[in-house]
Design a protein around this motif. Structure first.
Motif, PDB file in Angstrom:
ATOM      1  N   GLU A   1      42.286 -58.481   2.189  1.00  0.00           N
ATOM      2  CA  GLU A   1      42.885 -57.143   2.170  1.00  0.00           C
ATOM      3  C   GLU A   1      42.541 -56.298   3.404  1.00  0.00           C
ATOM      4  O   GLU A   1      43.261 -55.351   3.717  1.00  0.00           O
ATOM      5  N   ASN A   2      41.435 -56.639   4.047  1.00  0.00           N
ATOM      6  CA  ASN A   2      40.991 -55.789   5.158  1.00  0.00           C
ATOM      7  C   ASN A   2      40.857 -56.519   6.489  1.00  0.00           C
ATOM      8  O   ASN A   2      41.350 -56.055   7.509  1.00  0.00           O
ATOM      9  N   TYR A   3      40.168 -57.661   6.438  1.00  0.00           N
ATOM     10  CA  TYR A   3      39.856 -58.331   7.705  1.00  0.00           C
ATOM     11  C   TYR A   3      41.100 -58.938   8.361  1.00  0.00           C
ATOM     12  O   TYR A   3      41.357 -58.718   9.548  1.00  0.00           O
ATOM     13  N   LEU A   4      41.862 -59.694   7.582  1.00  0.00           N
ATOM     14  CA  LEU A   4      43.019 -60.370   8.178  1.00  0.00           C
ATOM     15  C   LEU A   4      44.014 -59.379   8.794  1.00  0.00           C
ATOM     16  O   LEU A   4      44.491 -59.605   9.913  1.00  0.00           O
ATOM     17  N   PRO A   5      44.333 -58.256   8.119  1.00  0.00           N
ATOM     18  CA  PRO A   5      45.252 -57.292   8.761  1.00  0.00           C
ATOM     19  C   PRO A   5      44.667 -56.624  10.006  1.00  0.00           C
ATOM     20  O   PRO A   5      45.417 -56.213  10.888  1.00  0.00           O
ATOM     21  N   ARG A   6      43.347 -56.521  10.080  1.00  0.00           N
ATOM     22  CA  ARG A   6      42.750 -55.902  11.270  1.00  0.00           C
ATOM     23  C   ARG A   6      42.694 -56.875  12.454  1.00  0.00           C
ATOM     24  O   ARG A   6      42.834 -56.460  13.601  1.00  0.00           O
ATOM     25  N   VAL A   7      42.460 -58.134  12.137  1.00  0.00           N
ATOM     26  CA  VAL A   7      42.314 -59.135  13.200  1.00  0.00           C
ATOM     27  C   VAL A   7      43.679 -59.576  13.727  1.00  0.00           C
ATOM     28  O   VAL A   7      43.809 -59.905  14.904  1.00  0.00           O
TER      29      VAL A   7
ATOM     30  N   PHE B   1      47.748 -68.771  16.541  1.00  0.00           N
ATOM     31  CA  PHE B   1      47.246 -67.429  16.850  1.00  0.00           C
ATOM     32  C   PHE B   1      48.382 -66.525  17.347  1.00  0.00           C
ATOM     33  O   PHE B   1      48.407 -65.331  17.062  1.00  0.00           O
ATOM     34  N   ASP B   2      49.318 -67.107  18.090  1.00  0.00           N
ATOM     35  CA  ASP B   2      50.481 -66.339  18.549  1.00  0.00           C
ATOM     36  C   ASP B   2      51.307 -65.867  17.344  1.00  0.00           C
ATOM     37  O   ASP B   2      51.798 -64.739  17.316  1.00  0.00           O
ATOM     38  N   ALA B   3      51.470 -66.742  16.350  1.00  0.00           N
ATOM     39  CA  ALA B   3      52.326 -66.445  15.197  1.00  0.00           C
ATOM     40  C   ALA B   3      51.809 -65.250  14.402  1.00  0.00           C
ATOM     41  O   ALA B   3      52.591 -64.501  13.817  1.00  0.00           O
ATOM     42  N   VAL B   4      50.493 -65.078  14.378  1.00  0.00           N
ATOM     43  CA  VAL B   4      49.927 -63.975  13.577  1.00  0.00           C
ATOM     44  C   VAL B   4      49.513 -62.781  14.444  1.00  0.00           C
ATOM     45  O   VAL B   4      49.028 -61.785  13.942  1.00  0.00           O
ATOM     46  N   GLY B   5      49.698 -62.916  15.751  1.00  0.00           N
ATOM     47  CA  GLY B   5      49.332 -61.803  16.646  1.00  0.00           C
ATOM     48  C   GLY B   5      47.836 -61.564  16.685  1.00  0.00           C
ATOM     49  O   GLY B   5      47.372 -60.419  16.606  1.00  0.00           O
TER      50      GLY B   5
ATOM     51  N   VAL C   1      37.594 -62.119  22.196  1.00  0.00           N
ATOM     52  CA  VAL C   1      37.458 -60.673  22.353  1.00  0.00           C
ATOM     53  C   VAL C   1      36.761 -60.123  21.111  1.00  0.00           C
ATOM     54  O   VAL C   1      37.332 -60.091  20.020  1.00  0.00           O
ATOM     55  N   GLU C   2      35.513 -59.703  21.301  1.00  0.00           N
ATOM     56  CA  GLU C   2      34.717 -59.284  20.141  1.00  0.00           C
ATOM     57  C   GLU C   2      34.918 -57.801  19.845  1.00  0.00           C
ATOM     58  O   GLU C   2      34.878 -56.967  20.752  1.00  0.00           O
ATOM     59  N   GLU C   3      35.143 -57.486  18.579  1.00  0.00           N
ATOM     60  CA  GLU C   3      35.252 -56.091  18.131  1.00  0.00           C
ATOM     61  C   GLU C   3      34.586 -55.964  16.772  1.00  0.00           C
ATOM     62  O   GLU C   3      34.308 -56.961  16.108  1.00  0.00           O
ATOM     63  N   GLU C   4      34.379 -54.722  16.338  1.00  0.00           N
ATOM     64  CA  GLU C   4      33.844 -54.480  14.988  1.00  0.00           C
ATOM     65  C   GLU C   4      35.017 -54.458  14.013  1.00  0.00           C
ATOM     66  O   GLU C   4      35.471 -53.401  13.591  1.00  0.00           O
ATOM     67  N   PHE C   5      35.481 -55.656  13.637  1.00  0.00           N
ATOM     68  CA  PHE C   5      36.612 -55.706  12.706  1.00  0.00           C
ATOM     69  C   PHE C   5      36.189 -55.328  11.288  1.00  0.00           C
ATOM     70  O   PHE C   5      37.014 -54.977  10.462  1.00  0.00           O
ATOM     71  N   MET C   6      34.897 -55.429  11.005  1.00  0.00           N
ATOM     72  CA  MET C   6      34.345 -54.894   9.761  1.00  0.00           C
ATOM     73  C   MET C   6      33.514 -53.672  10.154  1.00  0.00           C
ATOM     74  O   MET C   6      32.663 -53.757  11.036  1.00  0.00           O
ATOM     75  N   LYS C   7      33.768 -52.544   9.506  1.00  0.00           N
ATOM     76  CA  LYS C   7      33.051 -51.308   9.828  1.00  0.00           C
ATOM     77  C   LYS C   7      31.764 -51.207   9.005  1.00  0.00           C
ATOM     78  O   LYS C   7      31.640 -51.849   7.961  1.00  0.00           O
ATOM     79  N   ALA C   8      30.875 -50.345   9.459  1.00  0.00           N
ATOM     80  CA  ALA C   8      29.606 -50.176   8.742  1.00  0.00           C
ATOM     81  C   ALA C   8      29.840 -49.744   7.293  1.00  0.00           C
ATOM     82  O   ALA C   8      29.126 -50.175   6.379  1.00  0.00           O
TER      83      ALA C   8
ATOM     84  N   GLU D   1      47.579 -58.707  14.299  1.00  0.00           N
ATOM     85  CA  GLU D   1      48.545 -57.606  14.429  1.00  0.00           C
ATOM     86  C   GLU D   1      49.736 -57.768  13.484  1.00  0.00           C
ATOM     87  O   GLU D   1      50.203 -56.797  12.880  1.00  0.00           O
ATOM     88  N   GLU D   2      50.224 -58.988  13.322  1.00  0.00           N
ATOM     89  CA  GLU D   2      51.430 -59.191  12.503  1.00  0.00           C
ATOM     90  C   GLU D   2      51.179 -58.919  11.019  1.00  0.00           C
ATOM     91  O   GLU D   2      52.121 -58.736  10.256  1.00  0.00           O
ATOM     92  N   PHE D   3      49.898 -58.907  10.604  1.00  0.00           N
ATOM     93  CA  PHE D   3      49.579 -58.641   9.187  1.00  0.00           C
ATOM     94  C   PHE D   3      49.319 -57.156   8.923  1.00  0.00           C
ATOM     95  O   PHE D   3      48.934 -56.779   7.820  1.00  0.00           O
ATOM     96  N   SER D   4      49.520 -56.308   9.920  1.00  0.00           N
ATOM     97  CA  SER D   4      49.044 -54.929   9.790  1.00  0.00           C
ATOM     98  C   SER D   4      49.796 -54.117   8.742  1.00  0.00           C
ATOM     99  O   SER D   4      49.321 -53.084   8.304  1.00  0.00           O
ATOM    100  N   GLU D   5      50.993 -54.580   8.353  1.00  0.00           N
ATOM    101  CA  GLU D   5      51.710 -53.911   7.248  1.00  0.00           C
ATOM    102  C   GLU D   5      51.921 -54.948   6.147  1.00  0.00           C
ATOM    103  O   GLU D   5      53.000 -55.539   6.037  1.00  0.00           O
ATOM    104  N   PRO D   6      50.877 -55.181   5.324  1.00  0.00           N
ATOM    105  CA  PRO D   6      50.970 -56.228   4.293  1.00  0.00           C
ATOM    106  C   PRO D   6      52.200 -56.052   3.402  1.00  0.00           C
ATOM    107  O   PRO D   6      52.515 -54.941   2.993  1.00  0.00           O
ATOM    108  N   GLY D   7      52.870 -57.149   3.137  1.00  0.00           N
ATOM    109  CA  GLY D   7      54.065 -57.108   2.289  1.00  0.00           C
ATOM    110  C   GLY D   7      55.350 -56.902   3.056  1.00  0.00           C
ATOM    111  O   GLY D   7      56.444 -57.100   2.522  1.00  0.00           O
ATOM    112  N   SER D   8      55.255 -56.508   4.314  1.00  0.00           N
ATOM    113  CA  SER D   8      56.464 -56.302   5.117  1.00  0.00           C
ATOM    114  C   SER D   8      57.074 -57.656   5.502  1.00  0.00           C
ATOM    115  O   SER D   8      56.442 -58.707   5.350  1.00  0.00           O
ATOM    116  N   TYR D   9      58.298 -57.593   6.005  1.00  0.00           N
ATOM    117  CA  TYR D   9      58.975 -58.815   6.455  1.00  0.00           C
ATOM    118  C   TYR D   9      58.131 -59.528   7.516  1.00  0.00           C
ATOM    119  O   TYR D   9      57.876 -60.724   7.425  1.00  0.00           O
ATOM    120  N   ARG D  10      57.674 -58.773   8.529  1.00  0.00           N
ATOM    121  CA  ARG D  10      56.912 -59.384   9.619  1.00  0.00           C
ATOM    122  C   ARG D  10      55.605 -60.004   9.110  1.00  0.00           C
ATOM    123  O   ARG D  10      55.217 -61.106   9.517  1.00  0.00           O
TER     124      ARG D  10
END
Lengths: 390, 57
Positions: free
Chosen positions: A130-136, A83-87, A107-114, A138-147
């Motif tokens: 394409e949507n859930y993993l980058p939202r949940v 979990f640390d590795a993916v933020g 920590v519960e949030e609406e990671f999927m919107k209505a 942090e490290e996936f928030s810019e898909p395709g980037s080095y991080r």
């Protein structure tokens, strides 16, 4: 065959006979592994979460003198390094976020919107990537980037490493102590998949009023995935049941009408789908399920192990007994707040009321909390052997 | 191969990129297809479990 292998086979048979609603030689009894074990050791919860080997060594010390059949639970259900590795935003562990002896938090949030319903329903797996993993994470928030790419490699590697380690530990406990795991694999009710992780509790409760058709359609879309996920995570095993932690189906979270419409139809399909593949479900009915027992009795015979937490045990016996294995008998609160004698009295009462004609496994009714007392756990196991011979 | 890449498909439950999609892109294989398919399916199932793990807490 002899020694621990023979012991394993005896216990496996005892558990299997009970799951088939038969009467074994003794009532199978379950050891509830959990964070309470760490309280009796010299390591912190952070060390136990992060270092599987350290946690395993502590558990070894607790197990070696105890007589039981099946083990339920885990200390390392979530492995923080992954979990640390993916933020990860969903889970917070001691070490980075909390002091070393604190438990983890979700920590519960609406990671999927209505507005995501239609895209999710059309192609669930692609939507998650394409949507859930980058939202949940942090490290996936810019898909395709080095991080993001590095984090994806580390996350998948961590997933494989931890799964492999967990399997190794289970095998070691089978070989060294003759312990049978309670199950293999994991699945959920589609409504819980949607309500726990995707929309969150607040989101799904609003959706039941504002977009009920979307909720129903999303649950239908999840059904085949929860069947497939159960089988894949079981690695094809059908000898042990598939764990299904059930959350939002407990009474009275939903009204009876909502339960009938949104929860039960798709959960029943998942159970029947797995059963058609030979896989029984470990129906982990956390909370009170008493009002739904007659509906649950509609399931194919022996297709579930029904876990009694706050459900009326005598009614469960009356409605489900003989057709489905019942599991439980000892409230988790008693293991924390009771005395050893009270626990023993409870075990005797549970066996008298629930075990008579077989099809019963003596266990704690839910996940045993971190403040459970070791002497109470030991009293539960001792009393099960004292009163549990058929 | 890039020009043959299948862009739009809905993977069935238990798969991410099903073998039939990959096979369509690869065309005729020179060696034993079954060996390639079996190992493809195993890794695909692993990826599927990793993706769905995040919503099966």
């Amino acid at each position: 065959m002899g020694g621990k292998e023979q012991l394993f086979q005896e216990r496996f048979k005892r558990y299997s006979v009970a799951m088939e609603c038969g009467k074994p030689d003794k009532v199978p009894v379950v050891f509830p592994l959990g964070e309470w074990v760490i309280k009796y050791s010299d390591i912190t919860l952070q060390e136990a979460y992060y270092d599987v080997d350290k946690a395993t060594a502590v558990i070894d010390g607790v197990l070696k003198d105890l007589d039981f059949d099946v083990m339920f639970g885990s200390i390392n259900l979530w492995w923080p390094p992954m979990f640390d590795a993916v933020g990860c935003r969903q889970y917070k562990f001691p070490g980075i976020y909390f002091e070393a002896d604190a438990g983890f938090q979700y920590v519960e949030e609406e990671f999927m919107k209505a507005e995501d319903y239609d895209d999710f329903i059309a192609n669930p797996t692609q939507w998650l990537v394409e949507n859930y993993l980058p939202r949940v994470n942090e490290e996936f928030s810019e898909p395709g980037s080095y991080r993001a790419t590095v984090a994806l490699i580390k996350g998948a590697a961590g997933f494989a490493m931890h799964n492999g380690k967990t399997a190794q530990v289970a095998q070691k406990w089978s070989q060294e102590f003759g312990i049978v795991p309670y199950g293999t694999g994991m699945t959920k009710a589609p409504f819980d998949t949607l309500g726990d992780s995707l929309r969150g509790t607040r989101g799904i409760l609003l959706d039941l009023r504002r977009r009920p058709d979307k909720v129903a359609a999303a649950c239908e879309a999840i059904v085949p995935h929860n069947i497939a996920f159960g089988m894949i995570t079981s690695a094809g095993d059908t000898s042990l049941p598939c764990f299904a932690p059930l959350h939002k189906g407990a009474y009275p979270f939903l009204s009876l009408e909502q339960w009938d419409k949104f929860y039960w139809p798709t959960w029943k399909k998942v159970i029947e789908g797995l059963w058609a593949l030979g896989k029984r479900v470990f129906f982990f009915a956390e909370g009170d399920w008493t009002p739904y027992l007659e509906r649950i009795a509609q399931l194919p015979d022996k297709s579930i192990v029904f876990c009694i937490d706050l459900t009326d045990a005598q009614k469960a016996k009356k409605v489900l007994g003989g057709r489905f294995c019942l599991y439980g008998g000892v409230p988790t609160t008693l293991l924390t707040y009771g005395t050893p004698q009270e626990v023993k009295d409870c075990v005797k009462r549970a066996i008298d009321e629930l075990a008579g004609d077989g099809g019963f496994v003596l266990a704690a009714g839910g996940v045993v909390m971190g403040d459970a007392k070791r002497e109470n756990i030991e009293a539960m196991l001792e009393a099960a052997r004292q009163y549990g011979a058929y | 191969m890039a020009e043959n890449k299948v862009q739009a498909f809905v993977p069935e439950a238990g798969t991410c990129v099903p073998w039939k999609v990959k096979k369509e892109e690869l065309g005729q294989l020179a060696g034993n297809e079954e060996i390639v398919k079996q190992e493809w399916d195993k890794l695909d199932a692993f990826a599927y479990a990793f993706i769905w793990f995040w919503v099966q807490r």
